[in-house]
Write an enzyme that holds these catalytic residues in place. Sequence first.
Site, PDB file in Angstrom:
ATOM      1  N   ALA A  90     -51.410  33.144  11.822  1.00 32.53           N
ATOM      2  CA  ALA A  90     -51.590  32.082  10.829  1.00 32.53           C
ATOM      3  C   ALA A  90     -52.941  31.380  10.910  1.00 32.53           C
ATOM      4  CB  ALA A  90     -50.466  31.063  11.002  1.00 32.53           C
ATOM      5  N   ASN A 139     -47.571  29.987  18.355  1.00 30.14           N
ATOM      6  CA  ASN A 139     -47.932  31.282  18.948  1.00 30.14           C
ATOM      7  C   ASN A 139     -49.422  31.518  18.800  1.00 30.14           C
ATOM      8  OD1 ASN A 139     -45.397  32.899  19.786  1.00 30.14           O
ATOM      9  ND2 ASN A 139     -44.827  31.931  17.846  1.00 30.14           N
ATOM     10  N   HIS A 182     -54.069  24.525  10.436  1.00 30.24           N
ATOM     11  CA  HIS A 182     -54.576  24.835  11.783  1.00 30.24           C
ATOM     12  C   HIS A 182     -56.095  24.693  11.771  1.00 30.24           C
ATOM     13  CE1 HIS A 182     -50.721  26.525  12.987  1.00 30.24           C
ATOM     14  NE2 HIS A 182     -50.724  27.280  11.907  1.00 30.24           N
TER      15      HIS A 182
HETATM   16  N1  LIG Z   1     -48.556  34.941  15.777  1.00 29.44           N
HETATM   17  C1  LIG Z   1     -48.426  34.088  14.758  1.00 29.44           C
HETATM   18  O1  LIG Z   1     -49.400  33.612  14.173  1.00 29.44           O
HETATM   19  C2  LIG Z   1     -47.081  33.688  14.297  1.00 29.44           C
HETATM   20  C3  LIG Z   1     -45.969  34.068  14.997  1.00 29.44           C
HETATM   21  N2  LIG Z   1     -44.726  33.722  14.575  1.00 29.44           N
HETATM   22  C4  LIG Z   1     -43.602  34.171  15.380  1.00 29.44           C
HETATM   23  O2  LIG Z   1     -43.163  35.429  14.862  1.00 29.44           O
HETATM   24  C5  LIG Z   1     -41.750  35.575  15.106  1.00 29.44           C
HETATM   25  C6  LIG Z   1     -41.038  35.891  13.776  1.00 29.44           C
HETATM   26  O3  LIG Z   1     -41.223  34.829  12.870  1.00 29.44           O
HETATM   27  P1  LIG Z   1     -40.309  34.662  11.564  1.00 29.44           P
HETATM   28  O4  LIG Z   1     -40.107  35.977  10.933  1.00 29.44           O
HETATM   29  O5  LIG Z   1     -40.902  33.561  10.775  1.00 29.44           O
HETATM   30  O6  LIG Z   1     -38.943  34.156  12.240  1.00 29.44           O
HETATM   31  P2  LIG Z   1     -37.479  34.184  11.600  1.00 29.44           P
HETATM   32  O7  LIG Z   1     -36.717  33.151  12.356  1.00 29.44           O
HETATM   33  O8  LIG Z   1     -37.545  34.100  10.133  1.00 29.44           O
HETATM   34  O9  LIG Z   1     -36.937  35.622  11.988  1.00 29.44           O
HETATM   35  C7  LIG Z   1     -36.743  36.031  13.313  1.00 29.44           C
HETATM   36  C8  LIG Z   1     -35.623  37.073  13.351  1.00 29.44           C
HETATM   37  O10 LIG Z   1     -35.597  37.674  14.645  1.00 29.44           O
HETATM   38  C9  LIG Z   1     -34.248  37.721  15.103  1.00 29.44           C
HETATM   39  N3  LIG Z   1     -34.301  37.679  16.571  1.00 29.44           N
HETATM   40  C10 LIG Z   1     -34.730  36.672  17.352  1.00 29.44           C
HETATM   41  N4  LIG Z   1     -34.664  37.030  18.646  1.00 29.44           N
HETATM   42  C11 LIG Z   1     -34.175  38.301  18.681  1.00 29.44           C
HETATM   43  C12 LIG Z   1     -33.889  39.209  19.714  1.00 29.44           C
HETATM   44  N5  LIG Z   1     -34.059  38.874  21.004  1.00 29.44           N
HETATM   45  N6  LIG Z   1     -33.412  40.444  19.385  1.00 29.44           N
HETATM   46  C13 LIG Z   1     -33.214  40.773  18.099  1.00 29.44           C
HETATM   47  N7  LIG Z   1     -33.467  39.954  17.058  1.00 29.44           N
HETATM   48  C14 LIG Z   1     -33.944  38.725  17.350  1.00 29.44           C
HETATM   49  C15 LIG Z   1     -33.558  36.529  14.458  1.00 29.44           C
HETATM   50  O11 LIG Z   1     -32.161  36.750  14.350  1.00 29.44           O
HETATM   51  C16 LIG Z   1     -34.243  36.471  13.100  1.00 29.44           C
HETATM   52  O12 LIG Z   1     -33.583  37.271  12.134  1.00 29.44           O
HETATM   53  C17 LIG Z   1     -41.285  34.242  15.729  1.00 29.44           C
HETATM   54  O13 LIG Z   1     -41.289  34.349  17.141  1.00 29.44           O
HETATM   55  C18 LIG Z   1     -42.376  33.270  15.294  1.00 29.44           C
HETATM   56  O14 LIG Z   1     -42.480  32.156  16.143  1.00 29.44           O
HETATM   57  C19 LIG Z   1     -44.554  33.042  13.403  1.00 29.44           C
HETATM   58  C20 LIG Z   1     -45.633  32.627  12.663  1.00 29.44           C
HETATM   59  C21 LIG Z   1     -46.977  32.865  13.096  1.00 29.44           C
HETATM   60  O1  LIG Z   2     -47.158  30.084  11.053  1.00 27.27           O
HETATM   61  C1  LIG Z   2     -47.794  29.167  11.580  1.00 27.27           C
HETATM   62  O2  LIG Z   2     -48.347  28.253  10.958  1.00 27.27           O
HETATM   63  C2  LIG Z   2     -48.017  29.207  13.057  1.00 27.27           C
HETATM   64  C3  LIG Z   2     -46.819  29.481  13.815  1.00 27.27           C
HETATM   65  O3  LIG Z   2     -45.704  29.246  13.411  1.00 27.27           O
HETATM   66  C4  LIG Z   2     -47.010  30.059  15.155  1.00 27.27           C
HETATM   67  O4  LIG Z   2     -48.163  30.286  15.571  1.00 27.27           O
HETATM   68  O5  LIG Z   2     -46.010  30.301  15.834  1.00 27.27           O
END
Ligand SMILES: NC(=O)C1=CN([C@@H]2O[C@H](COP(=O)(O)OP(=O)(O)OC[C@H]3O[C@@H](n4cnc5c(N)ncnc54)[C@H](O)[C@@H]3O)[C@@H](O)[C@H]2O)C=CC1
Ligand SMILES: O=C([O-])CC(=O)C(=O)O
Length: 271
Positions: A124, A192, A222
């Site tokens: 992000a 993250n 951010h």
């Molecule tokens: N690197 C970055 O910039 C960003 C990273 N993220 C991270 O990416 C990941 C996914 O984000 P979203 O899709 O928005 O989340 P979300 O909550 O919409 O979807 C996550 C899915 O993963 C499943 N899940 C969680 N732990 C699990 C496990 N141990 N085994 C199997 N399934 C599992 C949940 O049931 C859910 O369906 C999160 O950890 C979030 O914090 C989100 C936004 C930015």
């Molecule tokens: O999506 C965002 O704005 C950032 C976020 O959640 C993450 O880094 O985990």
Amino acid sequence: MLSIGLIGCGTIGTSICKAIDDGTIEAELVAIYDRNLDDVDKLLSTLERSKPQVMEVTEMVRNIDLLVECASQEAVYEIIPTALHAHCDVMIMSVGAFSDEKLYKTIRELAKENKCKVYLPSGAIVGLDGLKSASAEKIYSVTLTTQKPPAGLAGAPYIIRNKIDLDKITGKTVIFEGPASEAVKAFPANVNVAATISLTGIGFEKTKVKIVANPALTRNIHEISVEGAFGEFTTRVENVPSPSNPKSSYLASLSAIATLRKLSDPIQTGT
Ligand SMILES: NC(=O)C1=CN([C@@H]2O[C@H](COP(=O)(O)OP(=O)(O)OC[C@H]3O[C@@H](n4cnc5c(N)ncnc54)[C@H](O)[C@@H]3O)[C@@H](O)[C@H]2O)C=CC1
Ligand SMILES: O=C([O-])CC(=O)C(=O)O
């Protein structure tokens, strides 16, 4: 064609699968998994052409070239070593897990031993290219300031532990200030990006993070400020939150898609 398996059928996972399904990403979606079966069904209902099988990670890694993690930090512990042992490349979204130095070292070693790549998208934020270039020389300081509408911070361990009532916040309020190592544990679904910045720049202890709840906002902001031998820069992105998960910015989904698109492109732009 690249065979992909995906763990985490939520907001980011669904965006990635749709992008494979409509040909935006040149790959075959072979398998998906989520611990919540409703999320699996919901995702499957959005696909028109792909017919991924639902399978757990031990079976999945025998059938794919690359595993995509878009689930949670705990999923990184559960699935990434298994994928690397099976010689799969991996793309990780829950980068905050790498504040655990032992996990980071293990995954790095496993990737080397098994000749695999570990892709960590910019997510992000904007400016990782500049930070990467700058890190070839001395960097003096890196600061991430994240502002989200209060609802975007709901459920974070830090908010629960400190009994912070987000509904009572009426003005711009600093909720947390500290090193990235603490920020990613206190807000595992919010910053993250602090982990990705730390790994690219000066590490988890020296990278400073400030988290602000701002009820006047409808977007996730951010800002990254970097000072080093190169000079200094500040980047700022105002992200549209994902409708299905206000914690995650839409740009994070797009960044994951862009990383997968890059794998089949002979021309690689950016540092
Ligand atoms: N690197 C970055 O910039 C960003 C990273 N993220 C991270 O990416 C990941 C996914 O984000 P979203 O899709 O928005 O989340 P979300 O909550 O919409 O979807 C996550 C899915 O993963 C499943 N899940 C969680 N732990 C699990 C496990 N141990 N085994 C199997 N399934 C599992 C949940 O049931 C859910 O369906 C999160 O950890 C979030 O914090 C989100 C936004 C930015
Ligand atoms: O999506 C965002 O704005 C950032 C976020 O959640 C993450 O880094 O985990």
